[in-house]
Design a protein around this motif. Structure first.
Motif, short mmCIF file in Angstrom:
data_model
loop_
_atom_site.label_atom_id
_atom_site.label_comp_id
_atom_site.label_asym_id
_atom_site.label_seq_id
_atom_site.Cartn_x
_atom_site.Cartn_y
_atom_site.Cartn_z
N GLN A 96 0.82 -1.20 0.00
CA GLN A 96 0.00 0.00 0.00
C GLN A 96 0.86 1.26 0.00
OE1 GLN A 96 -3.25 -0.78 -0.52
NE2 GLN A 96 -2.34 -2.82 -0.41
N GLN A 97 2.07 1.16 0.53
CA GLN A 97 2.95 2.32 0.60
C GLN A 97 3.80 2.49 -0.65
OE1 GLN A 97 5.26 1.82 4.17
NE2 GLN A 97 3.46 1.69 5.50
N THR A 98 4.36 1.39 -1.15
CA THR A 98 5.30 1.49 -2.28
C THR A 98 4.67 1.19 -3.62
OG1 THR A 98 6.01 -0.82 -2.11
CG2 THR A 98 7.17 0.79 -0.74
N GLY A 99 3.58 0.40 -3.62
CA GLY A 99 2.98 -0.03 -4.88
C GLY A 99 3.56 -1.35 -5.34
N PHE A 100 2.79 -2.10 -6.11
CA PHE A 100 3.19 -3.44 -6.55
C PHE A 100 4.49 -3.41 -7.36
CE2 PHE A 100 3.00 -6.66 -9.96
CZ PHE A 100 3.07 -7.81 -9.18
N ALA A 101 4.66 -2.41 -8.22
CA ALA A 101 5.82 -2.37 -9.12
C ALA A 101 7.13 -2.20 -8.37
CB ALA A 101 5.64 -1.25 -10.14
N HIS A 102 7.09 -1.63 -7.17
CA HIS A 102 8.33 -1.31 -6.45
C HIS A 102 8.50 -2.14 -5.17
CE1 HIS A 102 8.95 2.11 -9.11
NE2 HIS A 102 7.69 2.44 -8.92
N LEU A 121 4.39 -15.34 -22.65
CA LEU A 121 3.30 -14.37 -22.46
C LEU A 121 3.13 -14.02 -20.99
CD1 LEU A 121 0.54 -15.62 -24.94
CD2 LEU A 121 1.81 -13.47 -25.05
N ALA A 122 3.22 -15.04 -20.12
CA ALA A 122 3.02 -14.80 -18.69
C ALA A 122 4.30 -14.32 -18.02
CB ALA A 122 2.52 -16.07 -18.01
N PHE A 123 5.37 -15.12 -18.13
CA PHE A 123 6.60 -14.77 -17.41
C PHE A 123 7.28 -13.57 -18.05
CE2 PHE A 123 10.70 -15.11 -15.44
CZ PHE A 123 10.45 -15.75 -14.23
N GLY A 124 7.32 -13.56 -19.39
CA GLY A 124 7.95 -12.44 -20.08
C GLY A 124 7.19 -11.15 -19.88
N GLY A 125 5.85 -11.22 -19.92
CA GLY A 125 5.05 -10.02 -19.70
C GLY A 125 5.26 -9.44 -18.31
N THR A 126 5.28 -10.32 -17.31
CA THR A 126 5.53 -9.87 -15.94
C THR A 126 6.93 -9.30 -15.80
OG1 THR A 126 4.04 -11.59 -15.11
CG2 THR A 126 5.54 -10.57 -13.52
N GLY A 127 7.89 -9.98 -16.43
CA GLY A 127 9.27 -9.50 -16.37
C GLY A 127 9.45 -8.13 -17.00
N LEU A 128 8.79 -7.92 -18.14
CA LEU A 128 8.88 -6.62 -18.81
C LEU A 128 8.27 -5.51 -17.95
CD1 LEU A 128 8.03 -7.56 -22.51
CD2 LEU A 128 10.25 -6.79 -21.62
N PHE A 129 7.14 -5.83 -17.30
CA PHE A 129 6.50 -4.85 -16.43
C PHE A 129 7.43 -4.44 -15.29
CE2 PHE A 129 4.14 -4.05 -12.48
CZ PHE A 129 3.39 -2.95 -12.85
#
Length: 415
Positions: free
Chosen positions: A50-56, A213-221
């Motif tokens: 909630q403080q940093t966000g999922f991406a960080h 599609l799944a792992f690569g997409g998540t990795g790119l994000f």
């Protein structure tokens, strides 16, 4: 409508079973605190999300789970904040994610078994939905091992007919928990066998595309936000040496079966300088090789054989290497139940694993494992592992010549 009429009895039975299972889990979650340590870790991650966000989130070195469950925690935390709902360790609120995932897993298991319209299917559905070990893990302990276990099973079950879907599910499973890597040898061996014996290259391509599609997409994000390498380090690399001991409360061969304490560092050298860790990995390699021979020598390759192979490697992963936790057996329990749907002899394996895993989880959660009272679980697990290998051995088919090996056709291996 025709499908519904055909499945009506099964749907009605499963619906009642599902309601009973969810209600039982909600009751247990309310009346048992469970393993508060794990729950507190998840709550702290939720607060950090909630403080940093999922991406960080992987900027914190304390977060050592892959992204999928963190995404679940992120969504749950935001919903709780919006509803002003307090999440407390030991309470129902801390266990709702696991219960919700198990509820979804039961539906997935029902759909996966739709081709088997029989009373035996209803028994297997009951064994899965009311399984004491799985329910204890989610509703009491507060864990989510059903997530990667079910995703791994679905990846195996979809491989022969939908390889792209299988690759996608395997990636999502791997993005849930690193333990899912144990089914990779199954997918790799059956892919190689299918390509060598039928010269079909479409399946490997589809698997790779689905996986990417799944792992690569998540990795790119994550790479876009600069946290991909931190995720790989925290969730995969660092976890392999987090508890460098012979055993972490698992009732396997390293729990006093050998003449050493399970708390001994697995870097201890034995047999001419070879460490316990290397011995454990070598034993796992031999078991994986046995599974590969089982797939390679099966006269007909079907979902049944692949699920049995998945059961072998997932239980071997629990029984043979060092540094294994008590909960790692849950994947083998899920696979064994699915194998029982196709072969009733494997029901004894599923029942035995359910018994030992439930008692193991209970002992760790509400006591402390000791060799005086708990060695029966080790002995029973060893017997179940040997029986599992012997049952698989009966299905080996050895061609009389290399030419005989190559006369098998696409219909024989159902690719």
């Amino acid at each position: 409508m025709a499908w519904f009429r055909k499945q009506r009895t099964s749907i009605l039975y499963f619906s009642g079973l599902w309601i009973v299972s969810v209600a039982l889990q909600l009751y247990l979650a309310t009346h048992f605190r469970g393993y508060v340590g794990d729950q507190m870790i998840f709550i702290s991650w939720m607060n950090e999300l909630q403080q940093t966000g999922f991406a960080h989130i992987y900027q914190s070195n304390q977060v050592n789970y892959p992204p999928v469950y963190l995404l679940v925690l992120d969504i749950y935390g935001k919903a709780a904040n919006a509803l002003h709902y307090s999440i407390q360790p030991g309470a129902l609120s801390a266990k709702l994610p696991g219960i919700t995932l198990d509820a979804a897993a039961m539906i997935a298991f029902f759909v996966m078994t739709a081709h088997t319209a029989s009373k035996w299917r209803m028994f297997i559905l009951t064994l899965f939905c009311l399984n004491p070990a799985i329910i204890f893990d989610t509703a009491v302990w507060g864990q989510v091992d059903v997530l990667d276990g079910m995703l791994s099973l679905l990846a195996i079950a979809n491989f022969l007919k939908r390889p792209g879907t299988s690759g996608f599910l395997f990636a999502v499973s791997l993005l849930s928990k690193f333990q899912s890597i144990v089914i990779f040898p199954v997918l790799a061996v059956v892919t190689l066998r299918g390509w060598l014996m039928t010269k079909r290259s479409a399946s490997p391509v589809r698997i790779i595309v689905g996986f990417c599609l799944a792992f690569g997409g998540t990795g790119l994000f994550l790479a876009w936000h600069g946290t991909f390498f931190a995720m790989m380090k925290n969730a995969y690399l660092a976890t392999t040496a987090q508890y460098p001991y012979l055993d972490m409360n698992a009732m396997n061969i390293w729990f006093y079966l050998v003449d050493s304490s399970p708390h001994l560092p697995d870097s201890t050298a034995v047999l001419g300088g070879v460490t316990y860790k290397i011995i454990g990995l070598f034993l796992l390699f031999l078991a994986t090789l046995y599974m590969a021979v089982y797939i390679w020598r099966s006269a007909k390759l079907s979902v049944e054989q692949l699920i049995k192979a998945g059961t072998i490697v997932s239980f071997a992963f629990y029984m043979l290497p060092t540094e294994i936790h008590e909960r790692y057996i849950l994947m083998a329990v899920i696979f064994a139940i699915a194998a029982s749907l196709h072969d009733r002899k494997w029901t004894w394996i599923a029942a035995g694993l359910t018994l030992t895993s439930f008692c193991n989880l209970w002992t760790v959660c509400y006591g402390e494992p000791n060799p005086t009272t708990d060695m029966w679980m080790v002995y029973l697990n060893c017997i179940l592992f040997i029986v599992m290998l012997l049952l698989a051995k009966k299905e080996f088919s050895f061609p009389r010549s290399w030419h005989d090996l190559h006369i098998w056709t696409d219909s024989d291996i159902n690719l």
